[in-house]
Design an enzyme around this catalytic site. Structure first.
Site, PDB file in Angstrom:
ATOM      1  N   CYS A   1       3.975   6.394   9.081  1.00 37.35           N
ATOM      2  CA  CYS A   1       3.267   6.847   7.895  1.00 37.35           C
ATOM      3  C   CYS A   1       3.479   5.890   6.716  1.00 37.35           C
ATOM      4  CB  CYS A   1       3.675   8.281   7.590  1.00 37.35           C
ATOM      5  SG  CYS A   1       2.512   9.203   6.577  1.00 37.35           S
ATOM      6  N   HIS A   2       4.141   6.342   5.641  1.00 39.83           N
ATOM      7  CA  HIS A   2       4.411   5.503   4.473  1.00 39.83           C
ATOM      8  C   HIS A   2       5.704   4.705   4.621  1.00 39.83           C
ATOM      9  CE1 HIS A   2       1.401   8.193   2.693  1.00 39.83           C
ATOM     10  NE2 HIS A   2       1.227   7.275   1.774  1.00 39.83           N
TER      11      HIS A   2
END
Length: 177
Positions: free
Chosen positions: A110-111
């Site tokens: 994800c991030h």
């Protein structure tokens, strides 16, 4: 068990996408390895379900007390705030940089790649992430792709919680399970 593999889960104090911590954590345990929660400070870290505070988790060790030599693999969960805060912590960034360059497995979702951008370890690497990181990864010399899971050498990456089954499969494969 003396030969049990240890996997560091590197997180900031809050903003961790809970499912991106708990599902890989369980996959590591199911593979017979020992997950270890590493953070900036001792105490607890705050998980989130998107933007809503969820559970807290006890920190096992802090970045200033660990070495790459202590672990067999590294997992970097996402959440927007978690990697954004983590990339401002020199000890965390150094640990993550050393881990990537060690050649040991590093799994990021994800991030999470924001911390890899900060560590300067994406030049020439093929990686995926949450789509909003595309420009940051590209500017850091990485090749961003939109795929469920990407394995580039010791780097395993996925885009979001929907990709967790494939992400966890590659983590356990990297652990030899």
């Amino acid at each position: 068990m003396a030969d049990q593999k240890k996997v560091a889960f590197a997180v900031a104090a809050e903003g961790i996408e809970q499912v991106e911590l708990t599902e890989p954590w369980q996959a590591v345990k199911d593979a017979g390895a020992q997950p270890v929660l590493v953070s900036v400070e001792s105490g607890e870290v705050q998980g989130f379900n998107h933007l809503t505070a969820a559970d807290t988790f006890p920190v096992d060790q802090t970045f200033d007390a660990v070495s790459v030599d202590d672990f067999d693999a590294l997992v970097l969960p996402g959440g927007v705030a978690n990697p954004d805060a983590l990339r401002t912590e020199e000890a965390a960034v150094g640990f993550i940089r050393d881990f990537v360059t060690s050649g040991k497995p590093v799994a990021v979702i994800c991030h999470g790649p924001w911390t890899l951008v900060e560590a300067g370890v994406l030049d020439g690497r093929r990686i995926t992430s949450w789509p909003s990181l595309r420009t940051d990864i590209t500017n850091a010399g990485g090749q961003w792709v939109d795929e469920e899971v990407v394995v580039d050498g010791n780097l395993i990456s996925s885009r979001n919680p929907d990709d967790l089954p494939a992400f966890n499969r590659e983590i356990t494969k990297a652990l030899g399970a």
